[in-house]
Design an enzyme around this catalytic site. Structure first.
Site, PDB file in Angstrom:
ATOM      1  N   CYS A 197     -92.610 110.879 -32.729  1.00 18.12           N
ATOM      2  CA  CYS A 197     -93.467 110.737 -33.908  1.00 18.12           C
ATOM      3  C   CYS A 197     -92.545 110.611 -35.115  1.00 18.12           C
ATOM      4  O   CYS A 197     -91.419 110.139 -34.996  1.00 18.12           O
ATOM      5  CB  CYS A 197     -94.427 111.914 -34.032  1.00 18.12           C
ATOM      6  SG  CYS A 197     -93.611 113.516 -34.195  1.00 18.12           S
TER       7      CYS A 197
ATOM      8  N   HIS B  59     -70.347  98.214 -36.430  1.00 19.38           N
ATOM      9  CA  HIS B  59     -71.310  97.473 -35.601  1.00 19.38           C
ATOM     10  C   HIS B  59     -71.080  95.982 -35.824  1.00 19.38           C
ATOM     11  O   HIS B  59     -71.431  95.437 -36.868  1.00 19.38           O
ATOM     12  CB  HIS B  59     -72.739  97.856 -35.973  1.00 19.38           C
ATOM     13  CG  HIS B  59     -73.770  97.402 -34.980  1.00 19.38           C
ATOM     14  ND1 HIS B  59     -74.141  96.086 -34.851  1.00 19.38           N
ATOM     15  CD2 HIS B  59     -74.484  98.092 -34.068  1.00 19.38           C
ATOM     16  CE1 HIS B  59     -75.054  95.981 -33.903  1.00 19.38           C
ATOM     17  NE2 HIS B  59     -75.284  97.187 -33.406  1.00 19.38           N
TER      18      HIS B  59
END
Length: 630
Positions: A26, A553
């Site tokens: 959630c 990245h």
């Protein structure tokens, strides 16, 4: 925070892949259904860097992460893709079954409701806020319902509520592991324009002589949940009956032919009776014990959240909205949320601990916007007294809001952004109640929250232990010093906010910078230890000798290349020196795959620094000064 490492540790400590039935997340928590919760090493999980606490409630094993939960979940799925399907490790027939008790049945119900509503809660909250803003614009005479802009925005705001059975069919069917597309087809039949028109005109029809009671299904919750429950038992019967060569066609055919009429004839009237009964009971309690209701909900809502049982109230609120066109429950919850924000502010104002001050300051903001779990588990509940102060403030604020009689015209995440959805008679008294809960939570915590009592006790103990020491060595911290990070690439500097990947550009993973490389080589930006190397070679994580955690990245979505065009020259736990070659990559291979080559360099433990300054611009060479961490 190293998400991959944290996910790996969590996966191991919850009992491994074999102990997980399903997993999802959630806004702040990883939620697991475990086969045996006793196998999970809760103490070790809570001790992990990045984990706030563990909650076992509602039949779920909940690991509270905070705002980075999505990244941790994604890392978890990367290590076990099955978890992304939110499916069981084994079939339900293989899962251990225990004796059915009221507690186990209630836990299963909470898990079902939570898993059904969580996936689209953000979209529903956004639509609800838009609906409230439109009400505000009309009330302020900025807009009229006849304008094109209003009608388009209202369609955007009301669509998810009007067609709620359809989206709920998809998520609920996933929870009970039945054919989602068949369930969605049933939901579409319930809101099919012809059937809606018959209900609107109160036109009676029959199914082979069996009367069909006109019932409204748009914006409803209970009917489709009952449908999924019936489908759970009906679908396996046809799967066993039909041969596998025709099962994928004939089972859906039989389910649709039987369950759609059954819904209109039986399930619909039953669900309508249940909905009417629940709505009647709630309204009776609200009318006859309004102030008391506000007091209880304002004081204990966050307690319900802690135990995970707050999900039981979601269908009730949605049902009120369907039956009456408004809901009186949601406004009572905002004081509970704002009182926690106020308590966090009180801790911020009172604490002498710089780390706690920073945590409390940031969590005050997140709590105001409805994300209270990090505040509760990281601050108020951890310190106990601030949580009690927030409960008292929330109860008083909730009583004032209840006295106002205000109601909500949409349901979503309860936060200060929900206030436009509460526009009705009594709105101003309601806002006063919300302000009281926030201010009172702050004041009570400042004066009676015992914020520094634990720290002062620790200082006194330390002083007693060292009272016989003639001289104590102290280390003076030089706050003017800065950690230098060199450029790992040759290319053009790009501000982080300008790159296309929102996870990086938003700063969710940490501050830093990006580089559009012109040479396909990555070198170490400082003396460091290799903390993580992706098997595909597209990303590498380092921890410098000074403690900075760096993620490099290479490109966007380059994991899709599955290592093509990448050559990794180091492995995990290697110690590297500044300027040492780490990875080679082929820029043209990335571009030919229509992928971005822009490479973010992220300081993932940004919270440990006051500032992360980009000190380079334009074109840089490898080893040029790039970042300063202060």
């Amino acid at each position: 925070m190293n998400y991959q490492e944290l996910a790996q540790d969590i996966l191991k400590l919850v009992g491994g892949d074999a102990n997980i039935k399903s997993a999802w997340h959630c806004a702040t928590r990883l939620r697991f259904l475990l086969k045996d919760e006793k196998k999970a090493q809760t103490d070790k999980i809570e001790a992990l860097d990045g984990v706030i606490t563990v909650v076992q409630a509602g039949g779920q094993y909940q690991i509270v992460i905070g705002n980075n939960v999505a990244q941790v979940y994604d890392a978890l799925v990367e290590q076990d893709s099955r978890l992304g399907e939110n499916d069981a490790t084994k079939s339900e027939e293989q899962a251990p079954k225990g004796k059915l008790t009221f507690k186990s049945a209630f836990d299963a119900f909470i898990a079902f409701i939570s898993g059904s509503f969580t996936p689209f809660l953000g979209a529903m909250a956004g639509a609800g806020i838009l609906k409230g803003l439109l009400s505000l614009f009309v009330a302020l005479h900025w807009m009229t319902p006849t304008t094109g802009a209003y009608q388009i925005w209202f369609a955007a705001a009301d669509g998810i509520f009007y067609f709620l059975p359809i989206i709920l069919a998809f998520t609920a069917a996933k929870q009970l592991k039945v054919n989602q597309y068949v369930t969605v087809s049933i939901a579409m039949a319930l809101v099919y324009p012809t059937m809606v028109a018959l209900t609107t005109k109160n036109t009676a029809i029959n199914f082979f002589g069996i009367p069909v009671v006109p019932t409204t299904y748009t914006s409803t919750v209970i009917p489709i949940l009952l449908v999924v429950f019936v489908q759970k038992y009906l679908e396996p019967l046809f799967n066993k009956f039909w041969h596998e060569s025709v099962r994928n066609i004939l089972t859906p055919l039989c389910v649709l032919m039987i369950l759609v009429p059954l819904t209109f004839i039986v399930v619909g009237p039953i669900s309508s009776a249940i909905s009417g009964g629940l709505a009647g009971i709630f309204m009776a309690l609200y009318k006859n014990a309004r102030i008391f209701s506000g007091l209880i909900m304002g004081a204990f809502w966050e307690v319900f959240v802690i135990f995970g049982v707050h999900w039981a109230f979601v269908p009730l609120a949605m049902n009120n909205l369907s039956k009456f066109g408004f809901d009186t429950l949601m406004p009572l919850l905002l004081p509970a949320v704002l009182s926690q924000a106020g308590a966090a502010l009180g801790v911020f104002l009172r604490t002498k601990d710089e780390k706690m001050k920073g945590l409390a300051g940031s969590n005050t903001i997140t709590a105001i916007f409805g994300i209270t779990e990090p505040t509760i588990y990281g601050i108020t509940l951890k310190m106990k007294k601030p949580f009690y102060c927030a409960m008292a403030a929330g109860g008083i604020g909730g009583a004032i809001v209840a006295a106002s009689g205000v109601h909500a015209n949409a349901v979503g995440l309860v936060s200060v952004l929900s206030i436009p959805t509460f526009i009705s008679n009594g709105i101003w008294l309601s806002i006063i109640g919300d302000i009281v809960s926030f201010v009172l939570g702050t004041i009570l915590t400042v004066f009676w929250g015992g914020v520094n009592s634990q720290k002062e006790a620790a200082v006194e103990t330390s002083a007693a232990e060292t009272s016989n020491v003639s001289e104590v060595e102290t280390t003076e911290v030089d706050y003017n010093s800065a950690t230098q990070i060199a450029s790992p690439l040759t290319g053009e500097v790009v501000p982080l906010k300008d790159i296309k990947d929102e996870v990086f550009s938003s700063g969710a993973m940490g501050q830093g910078v990006a580089i559009e490389p012109t040479v396909g080589e990555v070198v170490a930006p400082a003396d460091a230890t290799v903390q993580m190397v992706f098997p595909t070679g597209h990303a590498i994580g380092l921890v410098t000798d000074d403690g900075a955690e760096i993620l490099i990245h290479i490109g966007m979505d380059t994991v899709q290349l599955d290592g093509k065009g990448f050559e990794t020259l180091v492995k995990k736990d290697d110690h590297v020196t500044s300027g040492q070659l780490l990875v080679k990559f082929d820029i043209e291979t990335i571009k030919q795959a229509n992928l971005e080559v822009t490479t973010p360099i992220i300081i993932t433990n940004t919270k440990n620094y006051h500032e992360v300054d980009v000190v380079a611009n334009g074109n840089v060479q490898q080893k040029d000064k790039l970042l300063e961490l202060k």
